[in-house]
Design a protein around this motif. Structure first.
Motif, PDB file in Angstrom:
ATOM      1  N   ARG A 147       0.833  -1.206   0.000  1.00  0.00           N
ATOM      2  CA  ARG A 147       0.000   0.000   0.000  1.00  0.00           C
ATOM      3  C   ARG A 147       0.866   1.254   0.000  1.00  0.00           C
ATOM      4  O   ARG A 147       0.533   2.255  -0.637  1.00  0.00           O
ATOM      5  CB  ARG A 147      -0.908  -0.017   1.226  1.00  0.00           C
ATOM      6  CG  ARG A 147      -1.863   1.162   1.310  1.00  0.00           C
ATOM      7  CD  ARG A 147      -2.852   0.944   2.451  1.00  0.00           C
ATOM      8  NE  ARG A 147      -3.790   2.041   2.579  1.00  0.00           N
ATOM      9  CZ  ARG A 147      -4.773   2.053   3.481  1.00  0.00           C
ATOM     10  NH1 ARG A 147      -4.932   1.025   4.302  1.00  0.00           N
ATOM     11  NH2 ARG A 147      -5.590   3.085   3.553  1.00  0.00           N
ATOM     12  N   TYR A 148       1.970   1.206   0.754  1.00  0.00           N
ATOM     13  CA  TYR A 148       2.875   2.342   0.844  1.00  0.00           C
ATOM     14  C   TYR A 148       4.301   1.908   0.513  1.00  0.00           C
ATOM     15  O   TYR A 148       4.681   0.763   0.770  1.00  0.00           O
ATOM     16  CB  TYR A 148       2.880   2.928   2.268  1.00  0.00           C
ATOM     17  CG  TYR A 148       1.566   3.490   2.721  1.00  0.00           C
ATOM     18  CD1 TYR A 148       1.099   4.703   2.215  1.00  0.00           C
ATOM     19  CD2 TYR A 148       0.794   2.832   3.668  1.00  0.00           C
ATOM     20  CE1 TYR A 148      -0.114   5.233   2.646  1.00  0.00           C
ATOM     21  CE2 TYR A 148      -0.418   3.352   4.095  1.00  0.00           C
ATOM     22  CZ  TYR A 148      -0.864   4.554   3.580  1.00  0.00           C
ATOM     23  OH  TYR A 148      -2.057   5.059   3.991  1.00  0.00           O
ATOM     24  N   THR A 149       5.069   2.847  -0.015  1.00  0.00           N
ATOM     25  CA  THR A 149       6.510   2.653  -0.083  1.00  0.00           C
ATOM     26  C   THR A 149       7.045   3.045   1.287  1.00  0.00           C
ATOM     27  O   THR A 149       6.970   4.216   1.678  1.00  0.00           O
ATOM     28  CB  THR A 149       7.143   3.541  -1.174  1.00  0.00           C
ATOM     29  OG1 THR A 149       6.580   3.185  -2.438  1.00  0.00           O
ATOM     30  CG2 THR A 149       8.645   3.341  -1.231  1.00  0.00           C
ATOM     31  N   ALA A 150       7.547   2.086   2.027  1.00  0.00           N
ATOM     32  CA  ALA A 150       7.875   2.328   3.432  1.00  0.00           C
ATOM     33  C   ALA A 150       9.188   1.655   3.797  1.00  0.00           C
ATOM     34  O   ALA A 150       9.621   0.704   3.149  1.00  0.00           O
ATOM     35  CB  ALA A 150       6.752   1.788   4.326  1.00  0.00           C
TER      36      ALA A 150
ATOM     37  N   SER B 216      -0.791   0.699   8.621  1.00  0.00           N
ATOM     38  CA  SER B 216      -0.498   0.235   7.257  1.00  0.00           C
ATOM     39  C   SER B 216       0.944   0.540   6.871  1.00  0.00           C
ATOM     40  O   SER B 216       1.593  -0.261   6.198  1.00  0.00           O
ATOM     41  CB  SER B 216      -1.457   0.879   6.259  1.00  0.00           C
ATOM     42  OG  SER B 216      -2.790   0.507   6.529  1.00  0.00           O
ATOM     43  N   TYR B 217       1.422   1.700   7.294  1.00  0.00           N
ATOM     44  CA  TYR B 217       2.817   2.057   6.993  1.00  0.00           C
ATOM     45  C   TYR B 217       3.766   1.083   7.683  1.00  0.00           C
ATOM     46  O   TYR B 217       4.726   0.592   7.075  1.00  0.00           O
ATOM     47  CB  TYR B 217       3.123   3.485   7.436  1.00  0.00           C
ATOM     48  CG  TYR B 217       4.505   3.943   7.008  1.00  0.00           C
ATOM     49  CD1 TYR B 217       4.690   4.616   5.811  1.00  0.00           C
ATOM     50  CD2 TYR B 217       5.631   3.665   7.796  1.00  0.00           C
ATOM     51  CE1 TYR B 217       5.956   5.012   5.396  1.00  0.00           C
ATOM     52  CE2 TYR B 217       6.893   4.058   7.390  1.00  0.00           C
ATOM     53  CZ  TYR B 217       7.053   4.728   6.197  1.00  0.00           C
ATOM     54  OH  TYR B 217       8.321   5.106   5.801  1.00  0.00           O
TER      55      TYR B 217
ATOM     56  N   SER C 168       3.694  -2.210   5.958  1.00  0.00           N
ATOM     57  CA  SER C 168       4.416  -2.123   4.689  1.00  0.00           C
ATOM     58  C   SER C 168       5.921  -2.108   4.917  1.00  0.00           C
ATOM     59  O   SER C 168       6.680  -2.742   4.177  1.00  0.00           O
ATOM     60  CB  SER C 168       3.993  -0.867   3.922  1.00  0.00           C
ATOM     61  OG  SER C 168       2.639  -0.912   3.554  1.00  0.00           O
TER      62      SER C 168
ATOM     63  N   TYR D 126       8.482  -4.646   3.305  1.00  0.00           N
ATOM     64  CA  TYR D 126       9.620  -4.247   2.471  1.00  0.00           C
ATOM     65  C   TYR D 126      10.923  -4.831   3.018  1.00  0.00           C
ATOM     66  O   TYR D 126      11.790  -5.291   2.259  1.00  0.00           O
ATOM     67  CB  TYR D 126       9.733  -2.725   2.415  1.00  0.00           C
ATOM     68  CG  TYR D 126       9.045  -2.103   1.222  1.00  0.00           C
ATOM     69  CD1 TYR D 126       9.655  -2.063  -0.021  1.00  0.00           C
ATOM     70  CD2 TYR D 126       7.774  -1.539   1.337  1.00  0.00           C
ATOM     71  CE1 TYR D 126       9.025  -1.489  -1.116  1.00  0.00           C
ATOM     72  CE2 TYR D 126       7.137  -0.974   0.254  1.00  0.00           C
ATOM     73  CZ  TYR D 126       7.768  -0.940  -0.977  1.00  0.00           C
ATOM     74  OH  TYR D 126       7.129  -0.373  -2.053  1.00  0.00           O
TER      75      TYR D 126
ATOM     76  N   ARG E 124      -1.897  11.146   9.596  1.00  0.00           N
ATOM     77  CA  ARG E 124      -2.379  11.881   8.425  1.00  0.00           C
ATOM     78  C   ARG E 124      -2.734  13.314   8.806  1.00  0.00           C
ATOM     79  O   ARG E 124      -2.427  14.257   8.071  1.00  0.00           O
ATOM     80  CB  ARG E 124      -3.592  11.176   7.823  1.00  0.00           C
ATOM     81  CG  ARG E 124      -3.321   9.753   7.348  1.00  0.00           C
ATOM     82  CD  ARG E 124      -4.495   9.219   6.534  1.00  0.00           C
ATOM     83  NE  ARG E 124      -4.369   7.779   6.340  1.00  0.00           N
ATOM     84  CZ  ARG E 124      -5.018   6.870   7.034  1.00  0.00           C
ATOM     85  NH1 ARG E 124      -5.857   7.237   7.989  1.00  0.00           N
ATOM     86  NH2 ARG E 124      -4.856   5.580   6.793  1.00  0.00           N
TER      87      ARG E 124
ATOM     88  N   GLN F 227       0.374  15.300   9.282  1.00  0.00           N
ATOM     89  CA  GLN F 227       1.003  15.639   8.023  1.00  0.00           C
ATOM     90  C   GLN F 227       0.266  16.783   7.326  1.00  0.00           C
ATOM     91  O   GLN F 227       0.890  17.679   6.751  1.00  0.00           O
ATOM     92  CB  GLN F 227       1.009  14.403   7.090  1.00  0.00           C
ATOM     93  CG  GLN F 227       1.850  14.578   5.826  1.00  0.00           C
ATOM     94  CD  GLN F 227       3.309  14.825   6.144  1.00  0.00           C
ATOM     95  OE1 GLN F 227       3.872  14.203   7.050  1.00  0.00           O
ATOM     96  NE2 GLN F 227       3.920  15.733   5.407  1.00  0.00           N
TER      97      GLN F 227
END
Length: 243
Positions: free
Chosen positions: A64-67, A111-112, A115, A119, A236, A239
């Motif tokens: 879902r995220y690039t983490a 989710s982060y 992920s 990764y 979120r 941010q």
């Protein structure tokens, strides 16, 4: 001669070696002894194959995220144990076929974090698949109808780490319960599963909504699982305020 060598490397799919040898032919390149050149070519090919494998694994995982583990924020309000994350980053839990449960309210970074762990597992050569739980069950329902169900289930069973995100957003129906039980049964004691949910584990019984399946599934998921309960304000919202 050099052109022929480059052509042979390309035909043999020695992409890293081809690139390195091309670089060595440039006028301003480093001058190598024969032994150094061989070492340079072999290392370049090894690095290229490693990078392509990692890229393939991360692409297939559909995160879902690039983490990354390095970018996880450990401020006091989030209740994230840095030592535990660093241990999980070694991915020994995958070798031991243990699970991870990540819980917390909306926006706290579940989710982060899932992920990032995924990764990291890919970077160590593990096969990972990431799913929104509801979308996965919908996909499995469709596969039942078109005759590809066993193929899908077998594919998931082969993954070293299965990540089920957004678990419990809706009560499971009879089909969903069966899919969950089969997935967990296939993986129990063999492969690892990471489940991320807004709901605390104590509420999962209600979401599964059938006592026998809930007891069997939760016993296999929760037993010996690493548990991370994230807290604090929505990441979120933080941010958006910065922006």
């Amino acid at each position: 001669m050099n052109t022929e060598i480059l052509n042979q490397m390309k035909l043999l799919r020695l992409h890293g070696m081809h690139r390195a040898f091309s670089q060595s032919l440039e006028p301003d390149s480093q001058k190598y002894t024969p032994d150094e050149l061989i070492e340079f070519l072999i290392q370049s090919e090894s690095d290229d194959r490693y990078n392509r494998r990692i890229n393939r694994l991360t692409s297939n995982a559909k995160f879902r995220y690039t983490a990354s583990i390095e970018d996880i924020k450990y401020d006091d309000t989030r209740n994230i144990d840095k030592n535990m994350i660093q241990r999980l980053a070694e991915c020994q839990f995958i070798s031991e076929a243990k699970n991870i449960i990540v819980t917390g309210s909306t926006g706290v970074g579940k989710s982060y974090l899932a992920s990032a762990i995924g990764y990291q597992a890919c970077s160590l050569g593990h096969k990972v698949m990431y799913y929104n739980t509801y979308k996965l069950f919908t996909k499995l329902k469709i596969s039942k109808a078109d005759g590809t169900y066993l193929k899908e289930v077998n594919k998931i069973a082969k993954q070293d780490l299965l990540i089920l995100d957004d678990f419990g957003l809706k009560t499971l129906d009879s089909n969903d319960r069966q899919y969950l039980m089969e997935l967990i049964e296939d993986r129990h004691g063999k492969k690892s599963t990471l489940i991320a949910s807004q709901l605390p584990v104590d509420n999962w019984h209600e979401i599964i909504a059938e006592n026998t399946i809930a007891d069997a599934s939760l016993d296999r998921i929760v037993h010996h699982a690493f548990r991370l309960n994230l807290q604090g304000d929505s990441m979120r919202k933080k941010q958006r305020k910065k922006n």
